[in-house]
Each structure stands twice: as structure tokens, then as C-alpha cells.
Design an enzyme around this catalytic site. Structure first.
Site, mmCIF file in Angstrom:
data_model
loop_
_atom_site.group_PDB
_atom_site.id
_atom_site.type_symbol
_atom_site.label_atom_id
_atom_site.label_comp_id
_atom_site.label_asym_id
_atom_site.label_seq_id
_atom_site.Cartn_x
_atom_site.Cartn_y
_atom_site.Cartn_z
ATOM 1 N N SER A 1 -1.444 -7.806 9.237
ATOM 2 C CA SER A 1 -2.381 -8.548 9.825
ATOM 3 C C SER A 1 -1.857 -9.661 10.634
ATOM 4 C CB SER A 1 -3.537 -9.382 8.717
ATOM 5 O OG SER A 1 -4.405 -10.229 9.349
ATOM 6 N N TYR B 1 -5.145 -13.809 0.514
ATOM 7 C CA TYR B 1 -5.063 -13.068 1.671
ATOM 8 C C TYR B 1 -3.920 -13.325 2.496
ATOM 9 C CZ TYR B 1 -6.242 -10.006 5.778
ATOM 10 O OH TYR B 1 -6.131 -9.103 6.643
#
Length: 278
Positions: free
Chosen positions: A138, A151
Site C-alpha cells: 500500500s 495498518y
């Protein structure tokens, strides 16, 4: 004989889009899911080209069982480590068990699946064929903001895991590539908001000081779910990575990810951190 690829987290989002595009490209796909409904959907849509794996990234027994099935079938051309979760919350009050689960799924699980599949990938190389590992990271592995600390920690960690795997497997001829999407319109945002709702019920009164940042993070998640790039665009990058003669070791996907990657390269850290805090 078609080449085979394992795709984890294949029920929705990027994973499901990868399955669809890989089948169209002529691959046989081992698709990992967790529910009967998701398995039935894959069998319905791709009855001939998809083999379903029941896989839980937090369950070593299920990972090893999936590895045994794949290894018994012969050489493996590719592994797409896509499965993951987003568990938001202020780090000051976040239960450590929640943080631990985030790391277990998004980082430890990626290594465990890779270890289980590597013998089949090596068999492909021994036969003079290609073998590749694609990690779905990501842009959140390059720049971190508030309320998504677990995250971000997992995705920053995935960068290091990928880089080390790339170096270690290079002598064996197994390519390791990191795909770094920006916002993608997938169900992960809705699941993350639901997880935040559950966590909010357990937070102490002092957590109210984070109310503005929590609200902003919720708004960002809603925008990502509504206006992020379609999963098919990220899947296209995965298919290109699995088929290109010399794939780039890292590939950013999406306009917001492209901008964010440029800011990380160009801006002084003080300014970058001020922007991230907002």
C-alpha cells in the site's frame, strides 16, 4: 498446460479481480477464501480454471494444508499475497491484541503463506520455468497518518519483508515484486469502519481527544470506498507483473499513490509529517 497462481484473499476486492483477470489470461488459479458462500461463487463463475483453498492467515494448520495441496499439484508460477485487514484506532488506547492481530494477518501471515508455497515455486524454477511472488502492499507503507497506525505498521513492515525476500531469492531466480496501490474501492474500508465502531465501544473517556482525527479518518475511508480506483486496475498491475519479462521490483498504482510517493521523495520530513498529521 496452463501455469498456476495462488491468490490469497480472493473473495472480494483486488483478490477477486486478480482471479478474474488471471483466468482470462489463461492461468489456473488457486484462490483462497474463508466462507462457503465465497467458495460457491468462485466455482460458479470459474468452474474449470479455479481451485479453491480454504485459508485463514492466522491459522498455521490451514496454511500448511493449503501448501500441501498446491505442492502436490506440481510447479507453481506465481503467488499473490493479497489478503489483509485494516484495524484502525488511536495507538494510545488501542488494545495490544488488536495490534497483534493486524500484524499477524498483514505481515506474519504473508511470510507463512510464502514459506508454504516456496517449494512449489522452486519446482517451477527447477523445470526451467518462471516463478514470481507478488506482495500487495500500500502507499500506506511509505507515508503514515493518524488512526491507522496498526495498518501502517504492517505495510511498512511488508516493505522490509519484501525487500529481504527479493534479495534472498534472487540467486534462485524467483522474482519478488511489491505492488503499492493508493485508495481502492474495496470492502476493506467498510470492514475497517465496522472494526472501528466495535473498538470505539471499549475506549476510555480520554479517547475523546482523538474525536476530530477519528472523524477525519472515517470521512477518508468513505471517500476511498466511493471514489478509489476500481480493483480491476490494481489487478491489471498484478497480471502485468506476473507476465512481463522484467517486472519492476516496486509498482505504485493509482493517482493518489503516485502523488504521495512523489511527496515522500521530494518533501522535507518536517513538512511531510505536518501534512500527514492533518
Amino acid at each position: 498446460m496452463s501455469r498456476s497462481v495462488v491468490v490469497t484473499g480472493a473473495s472480494t476486492g483486488i483478490g477477486r479481480a486478480c482471479v478474474d483477470q488471471l483466468v482470462r489470461a489463461g492461468f489456473t488459479v488457486w484462490a483462497s477464501v474463508r466462507t462457503d458462500e465465497d467458495e460457491a461463487a468462485l466455482h460458479r463463475d470459474h468452474p474449470e480454471a479455479v481451485r479453491v483453498l480454504r485459508l485463514d492467515l492466522t491459522d498455521p494448520t490451514s496454511i500448511e494444508a493449503a501448501g500441501e495441496l498446491v505442492r502436490a499439484a506440481g510447479p507453481l508460477h506465481g503467488l499473490v499475497n493479497n489478503a489483509g485487514v485494516a484495524l484502525p484506532g488511536p495507538l494510545e488506547y488501542l488494545p495490544v491484541d488488536v495490534f497483534r492481530r493486524q500484524i499477524e494477518v498483514n505481515l506474519v501471515g504473508q511470510l507463512a503463506v510464502t514459506q508454504a508455497m516456496l517449494p512449489a515455486l522452486r519446482l517451477s524454477r527447477e523445470r526451467g520455468e518462471d516463478a514470481r511472488i507478488v506482495m500487495i502492499g500500500s502507499i500506506g507503507g511509505r507515508i503514515a497518518g493518524p488512526m491507522l497506525g496498526p495498518y501502517h505498521a504492517s505495510k511498512f513492515g511488508l516493505v522490509g519483508l519484501t525487500d529481504s525476500l527479493r534479495a534472498e531469492l534472487a540467486p534462485s531466480g524467483i522474482r519478488v515484486v511489491l505492488i503499492e496501490p493508493g485508495a481502492v474501492a474495496t470492502p476493506i474500508w467498510g470492514r475497517g469502519t465496522a472494526a472501528a465502531d466495535d473498538l470505539a465501544k471499549t475506549l476510555p473517556a480520554g479517547a475523546e481527544r482523538y474525536a476530530k482525527q477519528i472523524a477525519a479518518t472515517r470521512a477518508n475511508a468513505a471517500r476511498s470506498a466511493a471514489h478509489g480506483i476500481p480493483p480491476a486496475r490494481a489487478a491489471q498491475a498484478v497480471v502485468r507483473t506476473l507476465t512481463a519479462p522484467r517486472p519492476r521490483p516496486r509498482r505504485v498504482v493509482g493517482p493518489d499513490a503516485t502523488v504521495a510517493a512523489a511527496l515522500v521523495r521530494l518533501l522535507p520530513y518536517r513538512l511531510l509529517y505536518r501534512l500527514a498529521a492533518r
